[in-house]
Scaffold this motif. Structure first.
Motif, mmCIF file in Angstrom:
data_model
loop_
_atom_site.group_PDB
_atom_site.id
_atom_site.type_symbol
_atom_site.label_atom_id
_atom_site.label_comp_id
_atom_site.label_asym_id
_atom_site.label_seq_id
_atom_site.Cartn_x
_atom_site.Cartn_y
_atom_site.Cartn_z
ATOM 1 N N ASN A 1 -11.422 9.006 -11.117
ATOM 2 C CA ASN A 1 -10.256 8.316 -11.305
ATOM 3 C C ASN A 1 -10.634 6.937 -11.901
ATOM 4 O O ASN A 1 -11.137 5.760 -11.419
ATOM 5 C CB ASN A 1 -9.458 7.965 -9.834
ATOM 6 N N LEU A 2 -10.654 7.219 -13.395
ATOM 7 C CA LEU A 2 -10.898 5.942 -14.342
ATOM 8 C C LEU A 2 -9.711 5.101 -14.720
ATOM 9 O O LEU A 2 -8.698 5.359 -15.160
ATOM 10 C CB LEU A 2 -11.592 6.536 -15.522
ATOM 11 N N GLU A 3 -9.960 3.755 -14.218
ATOM 12 C CA GLU A 3 -8.862 2.775 -14.729
ATOM 13 C C GLU A 3 -9.428 1.701 -15.711
ATOM 14 O O GLU A 3 -10.344 1.079 -15.254
ATOM 15 C CB GLU A 3 -8.148 2.003 -13.585
ATOM 16 N N ILE A 4 -8.935 1.633 -16.979
ATOM 17 C CA ILE A 4 -9.527 0.644 -17.914
ATOM 18 C C ILE A 4 -8.631 -0.406 -18.017
ATOM 19 O O ILE A 4 -7.474 -0.169 -18.176
ATOM 20 C CB ILE A 4 -9.768 1.499 -19.354
ATOM 21 N N ILE A 5 -9.006 -1.645 -17.869
ATOM 22 C CA ILE A 5 -8.241 -2.713 -17.567
ATOM 23 C C ILE A 5 -8.542 -3.995 -18.463
ATOM 24 O O ILE A 5 -9.987 -4.354 -18.683
ATOM 25 C CB ILE A 5 -8.334 -3.340 -16.140
ATOM 26 N N GLU A 6 -7.512 -4.649 -19.429
ATOM 27 C CA GLU A 6 -7.946 -5.416 -20.259
ATOM 28 C C GLU A 6 -7.994 -6.735 -19.491
ATOM 29 O O GLU A 6 -7.038 -7.032 -18.762
ATOM 30 C CB GLU A 6 -6.883 -5.814 -21.521
ATOM 31 N N SER A 7 -9.354 -7.414 -19.402
ATOM 32 C CA SER A 7 -9.274 -8.242 -18.231
ATOM 33 C C SER A 7 -9.059 -9.784 -19.026
ATOM 34 O O SER A 7 -9.808 -10.140 -19.753
ATOM 35 C CB SER A 7 -10.344 -8.381 -17.613
ATOM 36 N N SER A 8 -7.940 -10.551 -18.438
ATOM 37 C CA SER A 8 -7.781 -12.006 -19.179
ATOM 38 C C SER A 8 -8.613 -12.961 -18.569
ATOM 39 O O SER A 8 -9.108 -14.081 -18.839
ATOM 40 C CB SER A 8 -6.369 -12.213 -19.237
ATOM 41 N N ASP B 1 -10.641 -10.988 -11.742
ATOM 42 C CA ASP B 1 -10.619 -9.716 -11.826
ATOM 43 C C ASP B 1 -11.696 -9.181 -10.999
ATOM 44 O O ASP B 1 -11.677 -8.223 -10.147
ATOM 45 C CB ASP B 1 -10.543 -8.957 -13.157
ATOM 46 N N LEU B 2 -12.794 -9.694 -11.117
ATOM 47 C CA LEU B 2 -14.237 -9.121 -10.357
ATOM 48 C C LEU B 2 -13.916 -9.570 -8.845
ATOM 49 O O LEU B 2 -14.173 -8.662 -8.051
ATOM 50 C CB LEU B 2 -15.088 -10.014 -10.952
ATOM 51 N N ARG B 3 -13.361 -10.631 -8.448
ATOM 52 C CA ARG B 3 -12.960 -10.948 -7.059
ATOM 53 C C ARG B 3 -12.031 -9.915 -6.634
ATOM 54 O O ARG B 3 -12.293 -9.328 -5.493
ATOM 55 C CB ARG B 3 -12.278 -12.466 -6.725
ATOM 56 N N LYS B 4 -11.006 -9.555 -7.331
ATOM 57 C CA LYS B 4 -9.834 -8.753 -6.806
ATOM 58 C C LYS B 4 -10.402 -7.203 -6.518
ATOM 59 O O LYS B 4 -10.308 -6.677 -5.573
ATOM 60 C CB LYS B 4 -8.919 -8.754 -7.872
ATOM 61 N N ILE C 1 -20.200 -9.968 -9.166
ATOM 62 C CA ILE C 1 -19.904 -8.286 -9.072
ATOM 63 C C ILE C 1 -20.442 -8.196 -7.751
ATOM 64 O O ILE C 1 -21.623 -8.288 -7.335
ATOM 65 C CB ILE C 1 -20.546 -7.431 -10.322
ATOM 66 N N ASN C 2 -19.785 -7.289 -6.946
ATOM 67 C CA ASN C 2 -20.128 -6.769 -5.753
ATOM 68 C C ASN C 2 -21.439 -5.837 -5.893
ATOM 69 O O ASN C 2 -21.190 -5.010 -6.638
ATOM 70 C CB ASN C 2 -19.003 -5.964 -4.914
ATOM 71 N N PRO C 3 -22.519 -6.078 -5.559
ATOM 72 C CA PRO C 3 -23.673 -5.161 -5.758
ATOM 73 C C PRO C 3 -23.562 -3.795 -5.402
ATOM 74 O O PRO C 3 -23.958 -2.707 -6.084
ATOM 75 C CB PRO C 3 -24.900 -5.810 -5.046
ATOM 76 N N GLU C 4 -22.518 -3.696 -4.579
ATOM 77 C CA GLU C 4 -22.321 -2.253 -3.873
ATOM 78 C C GLU C 4 -21.400 -1.278 -5.035
ATOM 79 O O GLU C 4 -21.386 -0.118 -5.042
ATOM 80 C CB GLU C 4 -21.695 -2.032 -2.659
ATOM 81 N N LYS C 5 -20.725 -2.022 -5.732
ATOM 82 C CA LYS C 5 -19.831 -1.527 -6.475
ATOM 83 C C LYS C 5 -20.283 -1.553 -8.212
ATOM 84 O O LYS C 5 -19.756 -0.802 -9.262
ATOM 85 C CB LYS C 5 -18.359 -1.966 -6.423
#
Ligand SMILES: NC(=O)C1=CN([C@@H]2O[C@H](COP(=O)(O)OP(=O)(O)OC[C@H]3O[C@@H](n4cnc5c(N)ncnc54)[C@H](OP(=O)(O)O)[C@@H]3O)[C@@H](O)[C@H]2O)C=CC1
Ligand SMILES: Nc1nc(=O)c2c([nH]1)NC[C@@H]1CN(c3ccc(C(=O)N[C@@H](CCC(=O)O)C(=O)O)cc3)C=[N+]21
Length: 271
Positions: A57-64, A69-72, A101-105
């Motif tokens: 399940n791929l979600e491509i997100i334009e990150s502002s 977003d990383l925290r979220k 970034i969460n190392p596990e993800k």
């Protein structure tokens, strides 16, 4: 002659199928995009095609706001894996991603934790392109004691590939070059194996190589709408050369997909 990567991809496919059996759901990959260039778009195309093929399940997100977003997504339990596309917007550095970034993800192996583990020769998640380069070289020849010259020292390719190739048990002798390197062609010609990761279309021509060398073309450059590598195709008349497209890029994407399944299973504690 061109180096075939099909059997490497088939091995990764087999690994994915056995990982899939341990999962009862489609793992979710969030790809955060900041300032996509042509090569980024090519990667996202490849991710879309392969996510469908492998059941991700791929979600491509334009990150502002990348850090937000990383925290979220670090905290979002339904997200198994996070990828942050380069190039980044001004004001953000790769170190920001490595720290947040969460190392596990971190399925690209860019976090301080995963890079640090690789430094100590424990390869958990490692940068997928460097992993692809290593896999192709290991599938083509015996690495031990070989002179490998890498053109480029980026955090995504050159640096991790150099670390991985000189690791105990692979034991290559690695020379990393960059824009300030003198006598680049002589150094390149001295290699048994040349890795080109500089981002300049057809930059490496026959004046950089000797008969019989192995040349790994990492470059993904878009010229008149066509994807071309960093290595001029004429090099394949006297060397073993990976094709672009259909070489390093396709192995990179397969590895990214496999890492998504690994991250989801790690989360369950099954690996
Ligand atoms: N196939 C795949 O899976 C992937 C392909 N790529 C592609 O690989 C290429 C490199 O990407 P990336 O590593 O992110 O690139 P970067 O732009 O981050 O780094 C380029 C590196 O090449 C060096 N370089 C540039 N020009 C020269 C030159 N004339 N002589 C010697 N060294 C030079 C730079 O040196 P300096 O440090 O001095 O500036 C730098 O270290 C790009 O085409 C990219 O699209 C990238 C990731 C994955
Ligand atoms: N954090 C980060 N990591 C990357 O590894 C990264 C990045 N950012 N930004 C962009 C570059 C470029 N890149 C590609 C990887 C595979 C293909 C790929 O699979 N190409 C296919 C063709 C794809 C198509 O059909 O368009 C092939 O070469 O066969 C392309 C491009 C990874 N990059």
């Amino acid at each position: 002659m061109l180096i075939e990567v099909k059997n490497i991809i088939d091995k990764i496919k087999t690994e994915i199928s056995s990982l899939k059996e341990k999962l009862s759901y489609e793992p979710k990959l969030v790809s955060l995009v900041v300032e996509p260039d042509e090569s980024t778009k090519s990667y996202l195309n490849s991710q879309k095609r392969n996510a469908k093929k492998y059941g991700i399940n791929l979600e491509i997100i334009e990150s502002s706001d990348l850090i937000d977003d990383l925290r979220k997504y670090n905290e979002d339990d339904s997200t198994d894996a996070i990828f942050v596309a380069r190039p980044l917007k001004k004001g953000f550095t790769e170190l920001d991603i490595a720290q947040y970034i969460n190392p596990e993800k971190d399925v690209e192996g860019v976090s301080l934790y995963n890079i640090g583990s690789m430094f100590y020769e424990k390869e958990l998640f490692v940068p997928c392109t460097a992993d692809a380069v290593v896999k192709i070289i290991e599938d083509t020849t015996d690495v031990k004691g070989k002179n490998i010259v890498i053109l480029g020292r980026s955090t995504t390719v050159g640096k991790p590939a150099a670390l991985m190739l000189q690791r105990h048990g692979r034991d290559a002798t690695v020379t990393v070059t960059h824009t300030k390197t003198k006598n680049l062609k002589e150094i390149a010609k001295s290699a048994d194996i040349l890795v080109a990761a500089i981002g300049k279309a057809n930059f490496v021509d026959r004046t950089f190589v000797r008969n019989g060398m192995i040349v790994i073309d990492v470059g993904i450059n878009v010229v008149d709408g066509m994807i071309v590598g960093d290595v001029d195709k004429g090099v394949s008349e006297i060397c073993q050369l990976t094709p672009v497209p259909g070489g390093v890029g396709s192995v990179t994407t397969a590895i990214l997909m496999r890492n998504v399944f690994r991250a989801a299973i790690n989360k369950k504690g099954d690996l």
